[in-house]
Design a protein around this motif. Structure first.
Motif, mmCIF file in Angstrom:
data_model
loop_
_atom_site.group_PDB
_atom_site.id
_atom_site.type_symbol
_atom_site.label_atom_id
_atom_site.label_comp_id
_atom_site.label_asym_id
_atom_site.label_seq_id
_atom_site.Cartn_x
_atom_site.Cartn_y
_atom_site.Cartn_z
ATOM 1 N N HIS A 105 6.634 9.646 -0.815
ATOM 2 C CA HIS A 105 5.611 8.621 -0.670
ATOM 3 C C HIS A 105 5.983 7.701 0.490
ATOM 4 N N LEU A 106 4.966 7.064 1.011
ATOM 5 C CA LEU A 106 5.200 6.062 2.055
ATOM 6 C C LEU A 106 4.443 4.796 1.665
ATOM 7 N N GLY A 107 5.109 3.674 1.738
ATOM 8 C CA GLY A 107 4.443 2.416 1.426
ATOM 9 C C GLY A 107 4.582 1.453 2.588
ATOM 10 N N TRP A 108 3.657 0.553 2.748
ATOM 11 C CA TRP A 108 3.780 -0.439 3.806
ATOM 12 C C TRP A 108 3.083 -1.726 3.422
ATOM 13 N N GLU A 109 3.534 -2.807 4.043
ATOM 14 C CA GLU A 109 2.849 -4.087 3.871
ATOM 15 C C GLU A 109 2.886 -4.826 5.196
ATOM 16 N N LEU A 110 1.845 -5.573 5.459
ATOM 17 C CA LEU A 110 1.759 -6.270 6.742
ATOM 18 C C LEU A 110 2.529 -7.577 6.687
ATOM 19 N N ALA A 111 2.949 -8.034 7.850
ATOM 20 C CA ALA A 111 3.628 -9.328 7.947
ATOM 21 C C ALA A 111 2.908 -10.145 9.019
ATOM 22 N N THR B 244 0.851 -1.187 0.000
ATOM 23 C CA THR B 244 0.000 0.000 0.000
ATOM 24 C C THR B 244 0.888 1.240 0.000
ATOM 25 N N THR B 245 0.603 2.218 -0.856
ATOM 26 C CA THR B 245 1.418 3.439 -0.822
ATOM 27 C C THR B 245 0.534 4.675 -0.743
ATOM 28 N N LYS B 246 1.047 5.708 -0.089
ATOM 29 C CA LYS B 246 0.355 6.984 0.035
ATOM 30 C C LYS B 246 1.346 8.091 -0.257
ATOM 31 N N PHE C 86 9.995 4.344 2.708
ATOM 32 C CA PHE C 86 9.918 5.750 2.349
ATOM 33 C C PHE C 86 10.454 5.863 0.922
ATOM 34 N N TYR C 87 9.680 6.504 0.050
ATOM 35 C CA TYR C 87 10.100 6.679 -1.348
ATOM 36 C C TYR C 87 10.410 8.143 -1.624
ATOM 37 N N HIS C 88 11.393 8.370 -2.476
ATOM 38 C CA HIS C 88 11.549 9.689 -3.077
ATOM 39 C C HIS C 88 11.114 9.508 -4.522
ATOM 40 N N ASN C 89 9.956 10.056 -4.856
ATOM 41 C CA ASN C 89 9.282 9.751 -6.108
ATOM 42 C C ASN C 89 9.090 8.230 -6.205
ATOM 43 N N GLU C 90 9.692 7.581 -7.182
ATOM 44 C CA GLU C 90 9.472 6.128 -7.292
ATOM 45 C C GLU C 90 10.564 5.322 -6.583
ATOM 46 N N ARG C 91 11.586 6.019 -6.122
ATOM 47 C CA ARG C 91 12.778 5.308 -5.626
ATOM 48 C C ARG C 91 12.720 5.106 -4.097
#
Lengths: 183, 291
Positions: free
Chosen positions: B72-78, B2-4, B31-36
């Motif tokens: 951007h910030l993305g996360w996934e559950l574990a 998920t990204t925001k 944590f993304y800077h643009n797509e990176r």
């Protein structure tokens, strides 16, 4: 009282005593190195550890001496005990420990008061500014500033001063024992 | 994942809104800077941990840089802590984010074995510098680099008064420590091979390479019942092969692109396989693994 004959064990015991207490004459040592303009530079540093033919002291990774040692690792170390009228002089090669296991182990055993100086915001030698003279860096950043310098002994020169009868010993890497020479 | 988007994130209301959507459970965040990706982390309290990045940015230079540069910030559950750790390590090696210093890919590995010399003294030798792991090797390590290995040997010399010449950290006839009575004299024949070998083996015991004792690939799983998430991880000879993630509605198999040995995965798996709470099961033969 100085003994007639000395050996490396005697020299080692003197240096060991310097690590244990700041009241001992061998606690502070003079560190000689060459700066970026090829001038000899001498700093007084606290002698911290002695292990496996290495003399250790701590410093800030941002300091001028670390930059100089990165360029030229050859150093001279010097102690003089006024009480014992003894001079110990060592030539060594410095190795910089930074962000490694050796640093980590030492950092974790250091009293918080000794860690404090590595929390300074401003770099050592930077122009003074009140906001730089604060100790607000995080533990993580402070550890990144902490550096141990291990000086591998290559040559040693010990001089016992006696009125009219000085005694001098030398040792070089590969020698089995101290060798007496003319003072 | 998920990204925001975090436009001008620090320290505005949007970030709080985004953080409201992040559950406070096991997971990995980026944590993304643009797509990176610029920083990847894991936590057992995902929401709390991400908030702490912003709080620490006030005093910590690195945290400040991460939060300022993030767009951007993305996360996934574990499904559990180990699943989060393995996922974090895998993602870091894949993306090499600039703010992740640890868990970077290893270019080479160093192992150490002991070989007796003519006099019977055991001496450490480097076994391999390839990224190949011999799970049956009777050796020590692996070490990240030569310096790491030499630092360990130096520590052993001073802590256990072992001989620096015998351990290869000094290259003289008799070691300096013998002259200052910090070595029992193996280098000059004063300490017998039997005695020195015994002390060396005992000092090195905790650094012994863990053997893969299983005959087949193994799997273990973690189950987060609250979030209906189950993750099953596959391992063979200390190589991490991948994970099968099952949710209420879906099941995905995510296998590693390379099954080469990796030091960070090995250290993690060693910990997991010694955890008695984690059940290790033989992988059924009908599951095709990239071995």
């Amino acid at each position: 009282m100085q003994p007639e004959n000395i050996d490396l064990v005697w020299v080692w015991s003197k240096l060991q005593a310097g690590i244990k207490t700041n009241k001992n004459d061998y606690h502070l040592m003079q560190l000689g190195y060459v700066n970026e303009s090829n001038f000899p530079k001498i700093d007084t540093v606290v002698f911290r550890q002695l292990a496996n033919r290495h003399i250790y002291f701590n410093t800030d990774f941002r300091s001028h001496k670390v930059q100089c040692l990165q360029q030229d690792p050859n150093v001279s170390l010097h102690w003089y005990s006024k009480e014992e009228k003894t001079q110990i002089s060592i030539q060594a090669v410095a190795k910089i420990h930074h962000l490694d296991d050796v640093c980590r182990e030492k950092w974790e055993s250091m009293p918080l008061l000794s860690q404090e100086c590595y929390h300074q915001v401003g770099n050592p030698g930077e122009s003074y500014a009140a906001d730089l003279a604060t100790f607000d860096l995080s533990e993580k950043d402070a550890f990144e500033n902490f550096t141990m310098i291990a000086c591998e002994i290559k040559k040693m020169d010990v001089l016992l001063l006696r009125l009219g009868d000085n005694i001098r010993y030398i040792w070089s890497e590969g020698d089995d024992a101290l060798k007496r020479v003319m003072a | 994942m998920t990204t925001k988007k975090l436009k001008n994130i620090f320290p505005i209301d949007l970030y709080l809104k985004v953080l409201d959507e992040i559950p406070d459970t096991f997971g990995v965040y980026t944590f993304y800077h643009n797509e990176r990706p610029i920083y990847i982390g894991k936590s057992i309290h995902l929401r709390e941990r991400i908030i702490s990045h912003f709080q620490q940015a006030k005093t910590d230079a690195k945290e400040r840089k991460i939060t300022q540069q993030a767009t951007h910030l993305g996360w996934e559950l574990a499904a559990g802590e180990y699943s989060a750790l393995l996922r974090e390590s895998t993602l870091i090696k894949k993306h090499l984010p600039i703010f992740n210093r640890k868990l970077r890919r290893q270019k080479s590995l160093h192992f150490m074995v002991l070989e007796a010399d003519d006099m019977g003294y055991l001496r450490p030798k480097i076994k391999s510098t390839e990224r190949v792991f011999d799970a049956k090797l009777d050796g020590y390590g692996p070490f990240r680099n030569q310096r790491h290995r030499l630092n360990l040997l130096n520590q052993l010399v001073s802590k256990h008064q072992l001989c620096a010449v015998m351990l290869g950290v000094e290259h003289t006839k008799s070691c300096f420590n013998y002259q200052v009575k910090r070595c029992q004299g193996a280098c000059v024949g004063k300490e017998s091979a039997v005695s020195h070998n015994q002390r060396l083996l005992s000092a090195l015991e905790t650094y012994m390479q863990q053997k893969w004792v299983y005959q087949t690939p193994m799997m273990f799983y973690e189950h987060d019942k609250k979030n209906h998430l189950k993750q099953c991880h596959f391992v063979d000879r200390w190589r991490y092969l991948g994970v099968e993630t099952t949710t209420e509605t879906d099941s995905t198999l995510d296998m590693m692109p390379s099954t080469q040995f990796d030091l960070d995965h090995y250290l993690l798996l060693k910990k997991i396989f010694s955890d008695e709470k984690i059940k290790k099961i033989k992988v059924p033969e009908d599951i095709a693994l990239p071995i």
